[in-house]
Design a protein around this motif. Structure first.
Motif, PDB file in Angstrom:
ATOM      1  N   PHE A 133      -7.009   8.177  -5.111  1.00 36.25           N
ATOM      2  CA  PHE A 133      -7.075   6.846  -5.024  1.00 36.25           C
ATOM      3  C   PHE A 133      -5.826   6.089  -4.015  1.00 36.25           C
ATOM      4  O   PHE A 133      -6.860   4.787  -3.180  1.00 36.25           O
ATOM      5  CB  PHE A 133      -7.017   6.503  -6.497  1.00 36.25           C
ATOM      6  CG  PHE A 133      -6.166   4.860  -6.820  1.00 36.25           C
ATOM      7  CD1 PHE A 133      -7.467   4.686  -7.185  1.00 36.25           C
ATOM      8  CD2 PHE A 133      -5.497   4.055  -6.887  1.00 36.25           C
ATOM      9  CE1 PHE A 133      -7.469   2.624  -7.862  1.00 36.25           C
ATOM     10  CE2 PHE A 133      -5.063   3.095  -7.512  1.00 36.25           C
ATOM     11  CZ  PHE A 133      -6.405   2.374  -7.719  1.00 36.25           C
ATOM     12  N   ARG A 134      -5.202   6.731  -3.340  1.00 40.49           N
ATOM     13  CA  ARG A 134      -4.225   6.542  -2.502  1.00 40.49           C
ATOM     14  C   ARG A 134      -5.204   6.018  -1.379  1.00 40.49           C
ATOM     15  O   ARG A 134      -4.739   5.227  -0.747  1.00 40.49           O
ATOM     16  CB  ARG A 134      -3.365   6.967  -2.421  1.00 40.49           C
ATOM     17  CG  ARG A 134      -2.130   6.133  -1.330  1.00 40.49           C
ATOM     18  CD  ARG A 134      -0.789   7.923  -1.389  1.00 40.49           C
ATOM     19  NE  ARG A 134      -0.679   7.506  -3.012  1.00 40.49           N
ATOM     20  CZ  ARG A 134      -0.257   9.117  -3.467  1.00 40.49           C
ATOM     21  NH1 ARG A 134      -0.982  10.030  -3.304  1.00 40.49           N
ATOM     22  NH2 ARG A 134       0.899   9.277  -4.014  1.00 40.49           N
ATOM     23  N   ILE A 193      -9.902  -0.574  -1.384  1.00 44.20           N
ATOM     24  CA  ILE A 193      -9.649  -1.391  -2.646  1.00 44.20           C
ATOM     25  C   ILE A 193      -8.615  -1.974  -2.325  1.00 44.20           C
ATOM     26  O   ILE A 193      -7.894  -1.222  -1.762  1.00 44.20           O
ATOM     27  CB  ILE A 193      -9.790  -0.255  -4.189  1.00 44.20           C
ATOM     28  CG1 ILE A 193      -8.615   0.818  -3.763  1.00 44.20           C
ATOM     29  CG2 ILE A 193     -11.010  -0.006  -4.284  1.00 44.20           C
ATOM     30  CD1 ILE A 193      -8.946   1.848  -4.830  1.00 44.20           C
ATOM     31  N   GLU A 194      -8.666  -2.968  -3.763  1.00 42.15           N
ATOM     32  CA  GLU A 194      -6.598  -3.273  -3.317  1.00 42.15           C
ATOM     33  C   GLU A 194      -5.834  -2.915  -3.651  1.00 42.15           C
ATOM     34  O   GLU A 194      -6.110  -1.766  -4.932  1.00 42.15           O
ATOM     35  CB  GLU A 194      -6.899  -4.995  -3.563  1.00 42.15           C
ATOM     36  CG  GLU A 194      -7.414  -5.111  -4.907  1.00 42.15           C
ATOM     37  CD  GLU A 194      -7.802  -6.360  -5.337  1.00 42.15           C
ATOM     38  OE1 GLU A 194      -7.016  -7.200  -4.740  1.00 42.15           O
ATOM     39  OE2 GLU A 194      -8.015  -7.072  -6.795  1.00 42.15           O
ATOM     40  N   PRO A 195      -4.193  -2.844  -3.064  1.00 39.51           N
ATOM     41  CA  PRO A 195      -3.425  -2.431  -3.783  1.00 39.51           C
ATOM     42  C   PRO A 195      -3.482  -2.613  -5.345  1.00 39.51           C
ATOM     43  O   PRO A 195      -3.444  -3.477  -5.310  1.00 39.51           O
ATOM     44  CB  PRO A 195      -2.381  -2.194  -3.009  1.00 39.51           C
ATOM     45  CG  PRO A 195      -2.840  -3.423  -2.076  1.00 39.51           C
ATOM     46  CD  PRO A 195      -3.833  -3.570  -2.002  1.00 39.51           C
ATOM     47  N   ARG A 196      -3.106  -2.065  -6.032  1.00 37.30           N
ATOM     48  CA  ARG A 196      -3.042  -2.014  -7.331  1.00 37.30           C
ATOM     49  C   ARG A 196      -1.679  -1.546  -8.095  1.00 37.30           C
ATOM     50  O   ARG A 196      -1.689   0.016  -7.527  1.00 37.30           O
ATOM     51  CB  ARG A 196      -3.733  -2.252  -8.433  1.00 37.30           C
ATOM     52  CG  ARG A 196      -5.166  -3.434  -7.955  1.00 37.30           C
ATOM     53  CD  ARG A 196      -4.689  -4.499  -8.959  1.00 37.30           C
ATOM     54  NE  ARG A 196      -5.844  -5.609  -8.544  1.00 37.30           N
ATOM     55  CZ  ARG A 196      -6.194  -5.798  -8.941  1.00 37.30           C
ATOM     56  NH1 ARG A 196      -6.449  -5.609 -10.164  1.00 37.30           N
ATOM     57  NH2 ARG A 196      -7.305  -6.380  -9.021  1.00 37.30           N
ATOM     58  N   GLN A 203      -6.994   3.039  -0.802  1.00 37.16           N
ATOM     59  CA  GLN A 203      -6.412   1.857  -1.014  1.00 37.16           C
ATOM     60  C   GLN A 203      -5.952   2.049   1.022  1.00 37.16           C
ATOM     61  O   GLN A 203      -5.744   0.868   2.109  1.00 37.16           O
ATOM     62  CB  GLN A 203      -5.039   2.077  -1.609  1.00 37.16           C
ATOM     63  CG  GLN A 203      -4.978   1.455  -2.965  1.00 37.16           C
ATOM     64  CD  GLN A 203      -3.861   2.029  -4.175  1.00 37.16           C
ATOM     65  OE1 GLN A 203      -3.184   2.542  -3.244  1.00 37.16           O
ATOM     66  NE2 GLN A 203      -3.798   1.355  -4.764  1.00 37.16           N
ATOM     67  N   GLN A 204      -5.448   2.647   1.542  1.00 30.96           N
ATOM     68  CA  GLN A 204      -5.096   2.776   2.349  1.00 30.96           C
ATOM     69  C   GLN A 204      -6.446   2.599   3.536  1.00 30.96           C
ATOM     70  O   GLN A 204      -5.631   2.519   4.930  1.00 30.96           O
ATOM     71  CB  GLN A 204      -4.353   4.605   3.064  1.00 30.96           C
ATOM     72  CG  GLN A 204      -3.241   4.837   2.332  1.00 30.96           C
ATOM     73  CD  GLN A 204      -2.861   6.173   2.559  1.00 30.96           C
ATOM     74  OE1 GLN A 204      -3.960   6.798   3.018  1.00 30.96           O
ATOM     75  NE2 GLN A 204      -1.692   6.048   2.052  1.00 30.96           N
ATOM     76  N   VAL A 249       1.215  -0.894   0.127  1.00 28.14           N
ATOM     77  CA  VAL A 249       0.169   0.371   0.283  1.00 28.14           C
ATOM     78  C   VAL A 249       1.131   1.378   0.137  1.00 28.14           C
ATOM     79  O   VAL A 249       1.517   1.278   1.360  1.00 28.14           O
ATOM     80  CB  VAL A 249      -0.833  -0.147   1.276  1.00 28.14           C
ATOM     81  CG1 VAL A 249      -1.690   1.007   1.096  1.00 28.14           C
ATOM     82  CG2 VAL A 249      -1.870  -1.339   1.511  1.00 28.14           C
TER      83      VAL A 249
END
Length: 451
Positions: free
Chosen positions: A416-417, A425-428, A420-421, A385
Motif C-alpha cells: 500500500f505504501r 493511489i492518493e495518500p490516505r 502511494q509512493q 506520503v
C-alpha cells in the motif's frame, strides 16, 4: 410359322456394356446400359467423365496459380522479357535420383490456403457470435445453471443473478465511451435560425508524476536487515535508523516548543492591564502606613488651532507647486540620462532573463530528479506520503538461524505504501468510525423480578 429374327451380340458390344465401370477420376459409374426406358436410368448412366476432367484441370490450375487462367489478366499471364534472368537456374528445382516421390509431392505446395479444423479470425467474423451478456440473459430466462467464480453454480433465484427482468442500465452499458475532449459536431437547425455554438475545450497537456517515477514496485532490502548480516552493513543500517529517529525527535521537540509558546501567549492575554502594553504590569507604590497610592493621569489641555489667512494659504499653494515642478524636472533629467544607457540596460535585462530561465530549468530538473525517487515524504493534497520504515534489529535480537527467526513488518502495508509512493493511489490515513450516539443500557422487566 413365320421365322423369327435373332440378333447376335458381338463380343465388342458386350465389352462396351460394363456395369460399375470406374472412371479415371471420381466415384464408379455405369457408362452404358442396354435399356433406357426410365428417367432414373438416364440420370444414373450419364457419362460425366469429360466434365470431371475439365473440373479437375481447373482445380489443378487453382492449386498452382491460386485462381483459374480465365480469371487472370493479360498482364499476369504474359510478359515481354527484354533481359534474361540469371536467377532462373537457381530457382528451378534440382533433379536428384535419390529424392523420394513423396518428397517431391510434398514440395509442391498449393497456392490455395489450407483448411483448419479450428475457427480462425476470418471464419469467426463471418458468422454471427452471441455475446456474453446475451448468453447470460438467455441462460437466466431458461433458468439453466450458470457457472460463476471457481466453477460455482450460481443460484437463479438470487436477486439480480437469476431474474430475467433485472439487467444492467444503459448508463453502465455505455460507460467509458464518452470523451469530453472530442468536439461535438453542431447540428444545423432545419428552419435556419441562428444558434450559439459551444466553445471548443482545449485538452490540457499535463504530465503525470507516475510517468517520471522510476521506483520499482518491490524494493531490494538492505543487506543489514538480514537475519545474519555482515557487521559493517548492520552498523550502517542502525546509523540510518538512528538518524531517522533523531529527526523525528527534533520535530516533536519543535512542535512541543511551539505549543508552549502558544500557551504562554494565551496566559499573557488573560492578564492584560487596561492602558498598558501587552506583557507590562504596573507596580504599586506603598506609603509609610502601607496604603497604596493610585496615580491619576494628568489632563493635558489641547492647543486651539488658529485659522490661516488668505496670504498664508496662497503661500502654501505656491510652495507645493514649486516642489512638484522641481520633482518633475529631476525625473525628466534622470530619464534623459538613461537614454544613453539603453544598450547596457538591454544587455542587463537579457542577462537577468537568461539567469532566471536557467534557474527555472534547474528547479524543474531538480524536481524531476526528486520525483524519480518517488513521492516519499512529500505532501500530496491533504496528507503526506509516508516514507519507508527501516526494519532493523539490534545485535541482541538477531537470530543466527531461520528456526528462531521472527517475521517483522507487514506485506500489505508495504504494498500500500509502495503504491502511494509511485503515485498510483492518493495518500490516505485510516479513519476510525466515531460513535456519536451514546449507548443506553436498561434492564429488562423479566430480569428485574427474579426469585
Amino acid at each position: 410359322m413365320a421365322p423369327t429374327k435373332t440378333s447376335k451380340v458381338s463380343p465388342a458390344s458386350k465389352s462396351s456394356i460394363r456395369k460399375n465401370a470406374a472412371p479415371g477420376v471420381g466415384a464408379p459409374s455405369q457408362l452404358a446400359q442396354s435399356s433406357r426406358k426410365g428417367k432414373k436410368a438416364w440420370r444414373k448412366n450419364i457419362d460425366i467423365q469429360p466434365v470431371e476432367q475439365g473440373l479437375e484441370s481447373l482445380r489443378s490450375e487453382e492449386r498452382v496459380i491460386g485462381s483459374t487462367l480465365q480469371k487472370q489478366t493479360d498482364d499476369q499471364l504474359f510478359v515481354v522479357d527484354t533481359k534474361g534472368d540469371d536467377r532462373v537456374r537457381k530457382s528451378l528445382p534440382r533433379y536428384s535420383k535419390a529424392e523420394l516421390t513423396s518428397t517431391k509431392i510434398l514440395s509442391q505446395r498449393s497456392a490455395i490456403p489450407a483448411v483448419f479444423s479450428r475457427p480462425t479470425k476470418d471464419s469467426a467474423s463471418s458468422r454471427s457470435k452471441v455475446s456474453r451478456a446475451d448468453k447470460e440473459r438467455l441462460l437466466r430466462i431458461a433458468k439453466r445453471p450458470r457457472k460463476g467464480p471457481f466453477n460455482a453454480v450460481m443460484d437463479h433465484t438470487e436477486f439480480g443473478a437469476g431474474s430475467a427482468l433485472i439487467d444492467v442500465s444503459a448508463a453502465v452499458k455505455h460507460s467509458g465511451s464518452y470523451d469530453p475532449w472530442i468536439a461535438e459536431e453542431m447540428e444545423e437547425l432545419a428552419d435556419g435560425l441562428e444558434h450559439t455554438k459551444k466553445p471548443k475545450i482545449k485538452r490540457p497537456d499535463l504530465s503525470h508524476p507516475r510517468d517520471v517515477i522510476e521506483v520499482p514496485a518491490v524494493l531490494e532490502p538492505h543487506q543489514g536487515s538480514s537475519y545474519n548480516p555482515p557487521a559493517a552493513a548492520h552498523d550502517e543500517l542502525i546509523m540510518e535508523a538512528c538518524k531517522v529517529e533523531r529527526r523525528r525527535q527534533e520535530e516533536a521537540d519543535r512542535l512541543a516548543e511551539i505549543r508552549r509558546k502558544v500557551a504562554d501567549a494565551r496566559a499573557l492575554v488573560t492578564n492584560v492591564t487596561e492602558g498598558l502594553p501587552l506583557g507590562m504590569t504596573l507596580d504599586e507604590i506603598p506609603l509609610d502606613d502601607g496604603e497604596p497610592v493610585v496615580q491619576e493621569d494628568a489632563i493635558v489641555p489641547k492647543k486651539p488651532s488658529a485659522r490661516k489667512t488668505k496670504q498664508q494659504r496662497a503661500k502654501a499653494v505656491r510652495l507645493r507647486e514649486e516642489k512638484q515642478a522641481l520633482a518633475e524636472k529631476a525625473a525628466r533629467k534622470k530619464m534623459l540620462a538613461t537614454i544613453f544607457l539603453v544598450k547596457s540596460l538591454r544587455s542587463t535585462v537579457e542577462k537577468v532573463s537568461q539567469q532566471q530561465n536557467q534557474a527555472r530549468l534547474a528547479r524543474q530538473l531538480a524536481l524531476k530528479m526528486k520525483l524519480r525517487k518517488g513521492l516519499a515524504g512529500q505532501r500530496l493534497g491533504k496528507y503526506k506520503v509516508p516514507e519507508n520504515e527501516i526494519e532493523v534489529q539490534i545485535g541482541e535480537d538477531l537470530s543466527e538461524n531461520l528456526r528462531t527467526l521472527k517475521p517483522e513488518g507487514n506485506l500489505f502495508r508495504d504494498r500500500f505504501r509502495s503504491m502511494q509512493q509511485r503515485a498510483l493511489i492518493e495518500p490516505r490515513v485510516p479513519v476510525l468510525p466515531t460513535r456519536r450516539a451514546k449507548l443506553k443500557e436498561f434492564e429488562k422487566h423479566a430480569w428485574k423480578r427474579f426469585e
